[in-house]
Design a protein around this motif. Structure first.
Motif, PDB file in Angstrom:
ATOM      1  N   THR A 130       6.123  -1.096  -9.256  1.00 15.35           N
ATOM      2  CA  THR A 130       6.638  -2.469  -9.275  1.00 15.35           C
ATOM      3  C   THR A 130       6.983  -2.911 -10.690  1.00 15.35           C
ATOM      4  OG1 THR A 130       4.454  -3.489  -9.576  1.00 15.35           O
ATOM      5  CG2 THR A 130       5.168  -3.071  -7.304  1.00 15.35           C
TER       6      THR A 130
ATOM      7  N   GLU B 272       1.283   4.123  -3.795  1.00 20.19           N
ATOM      8  CA  GLU B 272       2.075   2.921  -3.537  1.00 20.19           C
ATOM      9  C   GLU B 272       3.565   3.220  -3.606  1.00 20.19           C
ATOM     10  OE1 GLU B 272       1.569  -0.878  -5.245  1.00 20.19           O
ATOM     11  OE2 GLU B 272      -0.614  -0.844  -5.104  1.00 20.19           O
TER      12      GLU B 272
ATOM     13  N   LEU C  78       6.145   2.494  -0.604  1.00 20.41           N
ATOM     14  CA  LEU C  78       7.292   1.594  -0.773  1.00 20.41           C
ATOM     15  C   LEU C  78       8.632   2.310  -0.604  1.00 20.41           C
ATOM     16  CD1 LEU C  78       5.978  -0.476  -3.822  1.00 20.41           C
ATOM     17  CD2 LEU C  78       6.173  -1.248  -1.459  1.00 20.41           C
TER      18      LEU C  78
ATOM     19  N   VAL D 294       2.906  -8.693  -1.745  1.00 21.02           N
ATOM     20  CA  VAL D 294       4.005  -7.942  -2.373  1.00 21.02           C
ATOM     21  C   VAL D 294       4.221  -8.399  -3.805  1.00 21.02           C
ATOM     22  CG1 VAL D 294       6.476  -7.473  -2.285  1.00 21.02           C
ATOM     23  CG2 VAL D 294       5.129  -7.450  -0.180  1.00 21.02           C
TER      24      VAL D 294
END
Length: 579
Positions: free
Chosen positions: A82, A158, A162, A302
């Motif tokens: 992210t 992750e 994703l 999120v």
């Protein structure tokens, strides 16, 4: 335990940041067996892994030198799932490598790609980025990986969750074969093991002990809340637990907006993080939390992935997470790098079983209690005020001179009262909330049931809705009956909503022509009346039935000829505990 030997400039940076002893994962990556090898590391978020792989790369990037050579093509690449995590890693590595002269560049989605291209053209020693943006720079020929010596995949599980597997494989395939590959993941499912087997060589496996059982530095608390009172309980928890900063998790963007408005209205310095915000808005919100302008962050899962807030001492789950992994991820925002933290779950009575299953699956124990009351908070305010620096720090000459002038004009009591008013004016007012108590099991309710009195149905007699019985109750009525199509299907939710109770707290419901009467469990009557009194008066009004009127009604409904009941008509049910 002191840090194992590491690069001298990095050791100095750690000392300046007051890092006195390593976390388990930091010690593990500096062991002789891990030096200059590919690493496959399973460690939870918050275990200090960013510093860990920063230290692990040092010998590969610096060798025996203390300074980096002139920046050109990157020597190390860190891939994070992210934007927030990538920017956080960028900040961590910047201070860790500051004394080496390293140039650390970030490449993340949502930021200006033109500025990133200029930074890459200017040369970089370490590049930190998200999979999509890194691939874009690779395809455009802006990012060149020919001189890469080390790559780190941070929170690899992750990234696969994703949907970044294709981007990761594209990036890894573009790298030279002789680089080191350091893979860090909270868990090691089959997909991660497969990825490691394909792109790593003779990897040294590190599993940080206790990583699967949650965070030892986090205290879990489960707080019972009444329906529709979760937002007010959030207010009281934030007031009761004075953490330097806190994050409140909601499951939807709409819930984030609603709760943020409530907190701002009550005077909290709060910001929001949700998927509908632009990257610039997110950055401003995070910066406000880091520099102390905001104390509370309301976020969705999120939006909060990978963020690391300084001094985050409290996590509140305003809505229960969907699974134990999300519970641990949320809670893992606090209790990081050896600091203590508190994780609070707000649990309505009907969701207690689900909360217990979540906690059990996450292998954590929580202490159960009711919400902090307004009185509890006021008592704490008094204690905190006495410890406030305004009262504990020695006064200067100017302060003493003004104090003497005030004492000449006002009594000590007046001055103290003014000080209290000033102190309280800076604090959000606590809310009046109550403990709904634990939800009773079906077996417990069966034990409490009281047999109903049977009698013949007569014209004008009430329609009785079948409800589970309660041992001791109080009768209430509302001004809607059969003439206005009263029906338990909409009456029950309305009573629960206005009185902030559950269906288990309601006994018999008797519908008459012009009104409906219903029983409320004696244990929640006081809280029920208080909640109903706060409801803005509308077409439907709820009021308590006087005791004398209840006895008269019960006597009037007693059957004159016991046993004569029509088969197709349900007899009126009367709670003998009331009679």
């Amino acid at each position: 335990m002191a840090f194992p030997p590491t690069s001298a400039p990095l050791a100095r940076a750690l000392s300046e940041r007051d890092y006195q002893e390593p976390t388990p994962v930091q010690s593990a990556v500096l062991e002789p067996a891990a030096i200059d090898r590919d690493l496959l590391v399973s460690a939870q978020t918050g275990s200090g892994k960013t510093v860990a792989y920063g230290l692990a790369m040092a010998t590969t990037l610096l060798g025996e030198s203390e300074r980096m050579e002139r920046a050109g093509d990157p020597m190390a690449l860190i891939v994070a799932p992210t934007r927030e995590l990538a920017l956080q890693v960028h900040r961590e590595l910047t201070w860790l490598y500051a004394q080496t002269g390293a140039r650390v560049v970030s490449c993340v989605g949502g930021m200006d790609p033109g500025a990133e291209r200029r930074n890459l053209h200017g040369g970089a020693h370490i590049v930190v980025g998200t999979p999509g943006r890194l691939r874009d720079h690779l395809e455009r020929g802006v990012l060149r990986l020919g001189g890469l010596r080390a790559v780190v995949l941070d929170e690899a599980d992750e990234m696969l969750d994703l949907g970044f597997r294709e981007d990761l494989e594209f990036i890894l395939d573009a790298m030279p074969d002789d680089r080191r590959t350091l893979l860090f993941s909270a868990t090691l499912p089959k997909d991660i093991v497969s990825l490691a087997g394909r792109y790593q060589k003779n990897a040294h496996r590190i599993a940080v002990g206790g990583g699967e059982r949650g965070h030892a530095d986090i205290e879990y608390r489960a707080i019972r809340v009444s329906p529709r009172a979760a937002e007010l309980t959030v207010v009281n928890v934030l007031r009761f637990i004075e953490a330097p900063s806190a994050i409140v998790f909601c499951n939807t963007r709409e819930a984030v907006r609603h709760l943020l408005a409530i907190l701002l209205e009550r005077g909290f310095a709060a910001v929001a993080l949700s998927g509908e915000l632009s990257q610039n808005e997110r950055n401003h919100a995070l910066q406000a939390l880091r520099d102390g302008r905001a104390r509370v962050c309301v976020a969705t899962d999120v939006a909060a992935r990978g963020i690391d807030l300084p001094n985050l001492g409290l996590v509140i789950h305003a809505e229960l997470p969907h699974d134990p992994e999300v519970l641990q991820h949320r809670s893992g925002r606090t209790g990081r790098a050896g600091r203590k933290g508190i994780s609070v779950l707000l649990v309505p009575p009907m969701r207690r079983r689900r909360a217990e299953l979540l906690l059990g699956a996450a292998r954590v124990n929580a202490s159960w209690s009711g919400p902090p009351s307004a009185d509890d908070i006021r008592k704490l305010d008094q204690q905190r005020m006495l410890q406030n620096p305004l009262l504990t720090e020695p006064a200067g000459e100017e302060d003493l001179a003004m104090a003497r002038a005030l004492l000449a004009e006002r009594s000590p009591e007046d001055i103290a009262a003014a000080l209290v008013r000033v102190y309280r004016s800076q604090l959000p007012a606590p809310e009046e909330v109550f403990d709904p108590g634990p939800e009773r099991s079906v077996r417990d309710r069966d034990r409490e049931r009281v047999p109903a009195a049977a009698g013949p149905r007569t014209v004008g007699a009430p329609t009785a809705a079948p409800r589970s019985r309660i041992a001791r109750s109080v009768w209430f009525r509302l001004n809607v009956g059969r003439q206005k199509n009263a029906d338990p299907r909409w009456l029950l939710p309305m009573i629960c909503r206005q009185g902030m109770i559950t269906k288990a707290d309601i006994g018999a419901i008797r519908i008459f022509d012009r009104e409906t009467r219903f029983e409320i469990d004696e244990q929640v009557v006081e809280a029920f009346q208080a909640a109903v009194a706060r409801v803005e008066r509308g077409d439907v009004r709820i009021e308590r039935v006087p005791e004398g009127e209840v006895r008269a009604a019960v006597a009037a409904s007693a059957p004159s000829m016991p046993g004569q009941v029509r088969r197709k008509e349900r007899p009126a049910r009367v709670n003998r505990a009331v009679a």
